[in-house]
Design a protein around this motif. Sequence first.
Motif, mmCIF file in Angstrom:
data_model
loop_
_atom_site.group_PDB
_atom_site.id
_atom_site.type_symbol
_atom_site.label_atom_id
_atom_site.label_comp_id
_atom_site.label_asym_id
_atom_site.label_seq_id
_atom_site.Cartn_x
_atom_site.Cartn_y
_atom_site.Cartn_z
ATOM 1 N N ASP A 124 6.994 -5.733 0.855
ATOM 2 C CA ASP A 124 5.646 -5.255 1.118
ATOM 3 C C ASP A 124 5.826 -4.016 1.993
ATOM 4 O OD1 ASP A 124 2.971 -4.862 1.586
ATOM 5 O OD2 ASP A 124 2.688 -6.697 2.742
ATOM 6 N N GLU A 127 1.866 2.700 -3.305
ATOM 7 C CA GLU A 127 0.833 3.344 -4.108
ATOM 8 C C GLU A 127 0.558 4.778 -3.665
ATOM 9 O OE1 GLU A 127 -2.574 0.777 -4.177
ATOM 10 O OE2 GLU A 127 -1.338 -0.951 -4.710
ATOM 11 N N ARG A 128 0.900 5.121 -2.431
ATOM 12 C CA ARG A 128 0.578 6.470 -1.948
ATOM 13 C C ARG A 128 1.797 7.312 -1.598
ATOM 14 N NH1 ARG A 128 -0.558 3.203 2.645
ATOM 15 N NH2 ARG A 128 0.770 3.835 4.363
ATOM 16 N N GLU A 147 0.806 -1.217 0.000
ATOM 17 C CA GLU A 147 0.000 0.000 0.000
ATOM 18 C C GLU A 147 0.839 1.267 0.000
ATOM 19 O OE1 GLU A 147 -3.215 0.153 2.792
ATOM 20 O OE2 GLU A 147 -3.620 -1.984 2.535
ATOM 21 N N GLU A 192 5.505 -1.001 4.228
ATOM 22 C CA GLU A 192 4.597 -0.417 5.211
ATOM 23 C C GLU A 192 4.781 1.089 5.256
ATOM 24 O OE1 GLU A 192 5.448 -2.457 8.864
ATOM 25 O OE2 GLU A 192 4.843 -4.380 8.045
#
Length: 140
Positions: A130, A99-100, A96, A132
Motif C-alpha cells: 500500500d 495512482e498519481r 493512492e 504511501e
Amino acid sequence: MRVAVLALALAGLGWSPPSHARACEAAVRYQFNTPVEIEGTIKTGIGRHEASGEFFYAYLVLDRPVCVDAPPEGGDQDFGTTPTEKPLERIQVGGEASERDMPEDGARILVKGKLFGAHTTWHVEPVLIDAESITAVSTN
C-alpha cells in the motif's frame, strides 16, 4: 527435550510439519502491516478479473528475493497475512500513490508503505504494498 523426542517419533511414522510451518528462507525479511521502504524496478503486467476481464497492474521487481512474515498481531489466512512459504521476487504496487506518482515502466523506484497479502481478484501477486510514496531513484 520432550518436543524433540516427539518430533523424532512422528518423523519415524512419516509425519512432517504442514507446509505453512516451514520457514521461507531469504536474506531479506519484511513483515506485513509494518512500514517498509523497498527499492526495485517498476513493471506492468496484465491480470484477469472474473467479471471485469483483463486489467493492467504495476509491480516492483526486487533486487533480491524477500520473505514476508506474519504481522505482530498474527497472521490471517482470509487476508493473506500468513508468512510467505517461498521467497518473492516481485510485489504488486497499490495504494493512492500508485495512482498519481507512478513513473514509466522500467524505472528504478523507492516505495514506502505497508505490505499486505492478496485477498481479492484484483490482487495478482501474493504480496502487495500500500504505497504511501513512490520516488524515482537515480541509476548513476
